[in-house]
Write an enzyme that holds these catalytic residues in place. Structure first.
Site, PDB file in Angstrom:
ATOM      1  N   ASP A 129      36.959   4.309  67.457  1.00  0.00           N
ATOM      2  CA  ASP A 129      38.271   4.123  66.853  1.00  0.00           C
ATOM      3  C   ASP A 129      39.300   3.924  67.960  1.00  0.00           C
ATOM      4  O   ASP A 129      39.582   4.842  68.728  1.00  0.00           O
ATOM      5  CB  ASP A 129      38.623   5.340  65.996  1.00  0.00           C
ATOM      6  CG  ASP A 129      39.717   5.033  64.989  1.00  0.00           C
ATOM      7  OD1 ASP A 129      40.005   3.839  64.758  1.00  0.00           O
ATOM      8  OD2 ASP A 129      40.274   5.982  64.415  1.00  0.00           O
ATOM      9  N   HIS A 136      52.645   2.614  65.149  1.00  0.00           N
ATOM     10  CA  HIS A 136      52.019   3.929  64.940  1.00  0.00           C
ATOM     11  C   HIS A 136      52.145   4.777  66.199  1.00  0.00           C
ATOM     12  O   HIS A 136      52.518   5.956  66.136  1.00  0.00           O
ATOM     13  CB  HIS A 136      50.544   3.725  64.578  1.00  0.00           C
ATOM     14  CG  HIS A 136      49.763   4.999  64.396  1.00  0.00           C
ATOM     15  ND1 HIS A 136      50.049   5.920  63.418  1.00  0.00           N
ATOM     16  CD2 HIS A 136      48.697   5.497  65.079  1.00  0.00           C
ATOM     17  CE1 HIS A 136      49.185   6.943  63.491  1.00  0.00           C
ATOM     18  NE2 HIS A 136      48.362   6.694  64.496  1.00  0.00           N
ATOM     19  N   GLU A 202      44.547   7.035  56.977  1.00  0.00           N
ATOM     20  CA  GLU A 202      45.041   6.101  57.993  1.00  0.00           C
ATOM     21  C   GLU A 202      44.559   4.706  57.641  1.00  0.00           C
ATOM     22  O   GLU A 202      43.359   4.479  57.472  1.00  0.00           O
ATOM     23  CB  GLU A 202      44.539   6.481  59.403  1.00  0.00           C
ATOM     24  CG  GLU A 202      45.234   7.695  59.997  1.00  0.00           C
ATOM     25  CD  GLU A 202      44.918   7.904  61.485  1.00  0.00           C
ATOM     26  OE1 GLU A 202      43.908   7.334  61.966  1.00  0.00           O
ATOM     27  OE2 GLU A 202      45.664   8.632  62.152  1.00  0.00           O
ATOM     28  N   GLU A 204      43.404   1.251  58.464  1.00  0.00           N
ATOM     29  CA  GLU A 204      42.844   0.593  59.649  1.00  0.00           C
ATOM     30  C   GLU A 204      42.063  -0.667  59.258  1.00  0.00           C
ATOM     31  O   GLU A 204      41.700  -0.873  58.104  1.00  0.00           O
ATOM     32  CB  GLU A 204      41.926   1.560  60.410  1.00  0.00           C
ATOM     33  CG  GLU A 204      42.643   2.842  60.839  1.00  0.00           C
ATOM     34  CD  GLU A 204      41.965   3.562  61.987  1.00  0.00           C
ATOM     35  OE1 GLU A 204      41.114   2.946  62.668  1.00  0.00           O
ATOM     36  OE2 GLU A 204      42.279   4.747  62.199  1.00  0.00           O
ATOM     37  N   ASP A 236      40.566   6.028  57.910  1.00  0.00           N
ATOM     38  CA  ASP A 236      40.182   7.089  58.847  1.00  0.00           C
ATOM     39  C   ASP A 236      40.860   8.386  58.401  1.00  0.00           C
ATOM     40  O   ASP A 236      41.836   8.840  58.979  1.00  0.00           O
ATOM     41  CB  ASP A 236      40.661   6.682  60.253  1.00  0.00           C
ATOM     42  CG  ASP A 236      40.349   7.720  61.305  1.00  0.00           C
ATOM     43  OD1 ASP A 236      39.360   8.453  61.142  1.00  0.00           O
ATOM     44  OD2 ASP A 236      41.102   7.810  62.293  1.00  0.00           O
ATOM     45  N   ARG A 240      45.253  16.718  59.670  1.00  0.00           N
ATOM     46  CA  ARG A 240      46.230  16.785  60.766  1.00  0.00           C
ATOM     47  C   ARG A 240      46.332  18.166  61.389  1.00  0.00           C
ATOM     48  O   ARG A 240      46.542  18.290  62.603  1.00  0.00           O
ATOM     49  CB  ARG A 240      47.607  16.346  60.275  1.00  0.00           C
ATOM     50  CG  ARG A 240      47.682  14.921  59.770  1.00  0.00           C
ATOM     51  CD  ARG A 240      47.297  13.929  60.854  1.00  0.00           C
ATOM     52  NE  ARG A 240      47.468  12.558  60.363  1.00  0.00           N
ATOM     53  CZ  ARG A 240      47.023  11.493  61.005  1.00  0.00           C
ATOM     54  NH1 ARG A 240      46.352  11.618  62.149  1.00  0.00           N
ATOM     55  NH2 ARG A 240      47.209  10.297  60.510  1.00  0.00           N
ATOM     56  N   GLN A 243      43.179  18.650  63.457  1.00  0.00           N
ATOM     57  CA  GLN A 243      43.234  17.708  64.582  1.00  0.00           C
ATOM     58  C   GLN A 243      44.222  18.156  65.660  1.00  0.00           C
ATOM     59  O   GLN A 243      43.891  18.165  66.852  1.00  0.00           O
ATOM     60  CB  GLN A 243      43.622  16.328  64.039  1.00  0.00           C
ATOM     61  CG  GLN A 243      43.732  15.237  65.087  1.00  0.00           C
ATOM     62  CD  GLN A 243      44.376  13.953  64.540  1.00  0.00           C
ATOM     63  OE1 GLN A 243      44.544  13.791  63.337  1.00  0.00           O
ATOM     64  NE2 GLN A 243      44.734  13.064  65.439  1.00  0.00           N
ATOM     65  N   LYS A 256      38.630  14.600  62.216  1.00  0.00           N
ATOM     66  CA  LYS A 256      38.321  13.241  61.761  1.00  0.00           C
ATOM     67  C   LYS A 256      36.892  13.104  61.230  1.00  0.00           C
ATOM     68  O   LYS A 256      36.585  12.114  60.573  1.00  0.00           O
ATOM     69  CB  LYS A 256      38.457  12.261  62.940  1.00  0.00           C
ATOM     70  CG  LYS A 256      39.820  12.228  63.598  1.00  0.00           C
ATOM     71  CD  LYS A 256      40.746  11.247  62.924  1.00  0.00           C
ATOM     72  CE  LYS A 256      41.956  10.948  63.799  1.00  0.00           C
ATOM     73  NZ  LYS A 256      42.846   9.966  63.156  1.00  0.00           N
ATOM     74  N   GLU A 367      53.257   9.787  59.623  1.00  0.00           N
ATOM     75  CA  GLU A 367      54.444   8.989  59.933  1.00  0.00           C
ATOM     76  C   GLU A 367      55.437   8.973  58.781  1.00  0.00           C
ATOM     77  O   GLU A 367      56.643   9.131  58.985  1.00  0.00           O
ATOM     78  CB  GLU A 367      54.041   7.542  60.235  1.00  0.00           C
ATOM     79  CG  GLU A 367      53.469   7.327  61.613  1.00  0.00           C
ATOM     80  CD  GLU A 367      53.101   5.852  61.787  1.00  0.00           C
ATOM     81  OE1 GLU A 367      54.017   5.032  61.941  1.00  0.00           O
ATOM     82  OE2 GLU A 367      51.903   5.531  61.746  1.00  0.00           O
TER      83      GLU A 367
END
Lengths: 425, 425
Positions: A129, A136, A202, A204, A236, A240, A243, A256, A367
């Site tokens: 990844d 971002h 996410e 992607e 993905d 949070r 992580q 993840k 975000e």
């Protein structure tokens, strides 16, 4: 280009597209197919029918339950097969007797999309990844350390495409549900062990590797596209809280590795040629191994994310674009292999989150909610329904990405990449 | 326990050991074998000879060119096979007629170690590198940020076993040479693109996963050892300049993905039971999912690293120990799967660098040279030769790890894990 199989101009799966996938039906196990309109064309049936016998490749590659053997044959073979399929499927085909008017073969080879189950298209060796989304990175730097630029947090950001190794074993195909993961994370002054409280998606874009390279033999940036078999959408999913706690020196791990979802239809590079654009400019002079002869190495494809809640209502979440990258897939591959790392057929390589500059283009809740501090109001797609507020994802939320590009040659869509969050086990 | 095959008390491969590997000879392709003394016992020949027919498992698992199918059968099957092999190989065997005195079978099944080529023992799905070495972490924190503790750099360090996903495609078997990788890194005020100038090794210990788990179904810490097939030595070659530049927010990538070397013989967990010790204590109260019923979940095995230079001279580099860990493999597995991540047969899970507290126990040059600032004097193994100074590795340097534990039941050795650095391509 019109096809005799369908006349729906809005279909994701036009004759310009012809994406590959692995499908099964109640009657038959997993096999290679190509999507066309509202149908799947069964390539196993065509291969066994001798349709590709004159194309000078090992057709047993099309008799497998994954796309790996076919992807390993390389772009020149895939181009010949694509051309053959377009010749057979186009409205004014000169070879109508081969498939269109051969009712026995046609009846066996064309299966309704609504009747098939899709599978993970490839056996994935390694999944990488990247983190090449410009907005971002800029936004996340400011959220994680207010006032900080991405170069302050990551001095190499504009000099090379940064990445982490993802977890191949937890990549699943669209429609596979996922459980909210357990983990450790700080809550106020203590560290808690329990279900994730900051579950995120996410947006992607990713490619599957076709031909690989040998260890110690880097792939040059101008031949890197020859190693791409095709493209998919990717979610993905990210925990949070897990992580942020674990990833201070070693990068993302359990935050993840609980699930990554890909769309089932692998769109060939040729299908996306009409949608080429340049990547975003970086402020740095790149070293030779990252300098491309062609500037048009990224794609302009809008990806829409929607939320469906337990009662079936759907809400608009974000509109992202695959053009929000500072490095192309060719540059990612050249960098990935620069030190000699071997890529293998079936490897999955993703862009990282594809946010645009504004809040409605942000490709993740981190975000959109400024790190969970400012809940985001998602607009109902059915105007008679009120909007909904989200900080992070709730149990039974379903997130779906769709993408479709339109050009003179027809629509090229990716179908959908969807998954529903089940409660923690 | 003595064996009729050998009488060398110093052998790594005693009857207590019986490690599995994949070997080939000029006459036969890759197949499963077990090391015993100076020989390899060909399990394909034994399986085809019906030796395991009464043991109630699918013996075709022993006819494969990798260990995956056999590892997937689980610990109970592997224990039965191990017991059968010990019964056949022990000096006072009651079953002498089966193998020892059956000269046809014996002649076909026993191959001299010196005549075989060893291969990567398993197809690796994912490779995970933990960072649970206590002294490595403490020393590196101080090198990277003088005066800093590891908890300042990584607040979760004592609460959970941290890790990054490694690159499975670049894992190779011992004796495979590696090229010095190219990469980007800062030199004084500029960023250079060129051959790595800070090439390092890392002394690690690793396990291969036997039975895996389903996605969303974590493995409990007290059943985690049932998922271990066996153990190997591992050299996590590291390009420190590339790594330090790229890894500020996403962890190691190209700085590690150019090569990782494992020893060829997979030592079964039972062989290491006599060498159990407790992991180092952490200063934190662990959450339930990491609390083990048994304290003796780590191992006391010394790993020696040596350097061989171009002229054939060898030097002592380091003495490390597998007991320098703050978490056991069972805890690593429980944490790895805590969020639902699936492990698969053949996955490789490593400890991170196993440095002891002193400079001669440091498991990498980064530590031994204080980040390259203080060259390390390596003592010649042949006393007539002068010592050698190293900051980082030079071209044509060969690094070899060996490990052997001795107990009442006999020696248990790992053979060697060795690789030579070739110049950058």
């Amino acid at each position: 280009m019109a096809s005799w199989v369908h006349d729906d101009e809005g279909s994701h799966f036009s004759l310009q597209n012809l994406p590959y996938g692995i499908f099964s039906t109640e009657a038959s196990p997993a096999r290679v197919g190509v999507a066309i309109g509202e149908h799947v064309l069964d390539l196993k049936v065509l291969a066994e029918g001798g349709i590709f016998d004159d194309l000078d490749f090992d057709v047993t590659a099309l008799l497998q339950p994954t796309l790996n053997a076919f992807a390993a044959l390389g772009r020149h073979v895939q181009s010949r097969v694509r051309q053959r399929l377009q010749d057979l499927l186009k409205e004014d085909t000169e070879f109508g007797n081969v498939l269109r008017d051969n009712h026995t073969l046609r009846g066996r080879a064309l299966v309704r999309l609504s009747s098939v189950t899709m599978h993970l298209p490839m056996v994935i060796g390694d999944y990488t990844d990247f983190f090449v989304g410009l907005h971002h990175a800029v936004t996340c730097a400011d959220i994680l350390k207010p006032g900080a630029t991405i170069e302050q947090l990551c001095p190499c950001f504009f000099n090379l495409p940064i990445a982490y190794n993802g977890r191949a074993s937890s990549v699943v195909v669209s429609e596979t549900p996922l459980h909210r993961p357990h983990g450790q994370f700080p809550v106020e002054a203590t560290v808690v062990s329990g279900p994730c409280r900051k579950l995120d998606f996410e947006v992607e874009f990713a490619c599957f590797v076709g031909k690989g390279n040998k260890m110690g033999e880097p792939i040059g940036v101008d031949s890197a596209e020859d190693h791409i078999f095709g493209f998919v959408l990717m979610n993905d999913w990210s925990a949070r809280d897990i992580q942020m706690y674990e990833a201070t020196i070693m990068g993302p791990f359990n935050g993840k590795s609980f699930c990554t979802t890909v769309s089932p239809w692998v769109v060939p590079p040729e299908a996306l040629d009409p949608f080429r654009v340049a990547p975003k400019k970086t402020p740095r002079t790149l070293p030779d191994y990252l300098v491309e002869k062609s500037e048009l190495s990224a794609y302009d494809i809008s990806i829409r994310a929607t939320l469906e809640v337990a009662n079936g209502q759907t809400y608009k979440v974000a509109d992202c674009n695959t053009n929000n990258v500072i490095f192309s897939f060719a540059q990612m591959i050249a960098h990935h292999t620069r030190g000699g790392c071997p890529l293998r057929t079936g490897d999955l390589i993703a862009t990282g989150t594809l946010s645009g500059p504004d809040r409605e283009n942000a490709g993740c809740l981190l975000e959109q909610t400024r790190g969970g501090k400012d809940p985001y109001e998602m607009v109902a797609e059915n105007s008679s329904t009120g909007n909904v507020l989200r900080t992070y994802l709730e149990d039974n939320d379903r997130i779906t990405f769709t993408a479709q590009a339109s050009g003179a040659a027809g629509n090229v869509g990716f179908g959908s990449c969807s998954g529903m969050v089940l409660p923690a086990p």
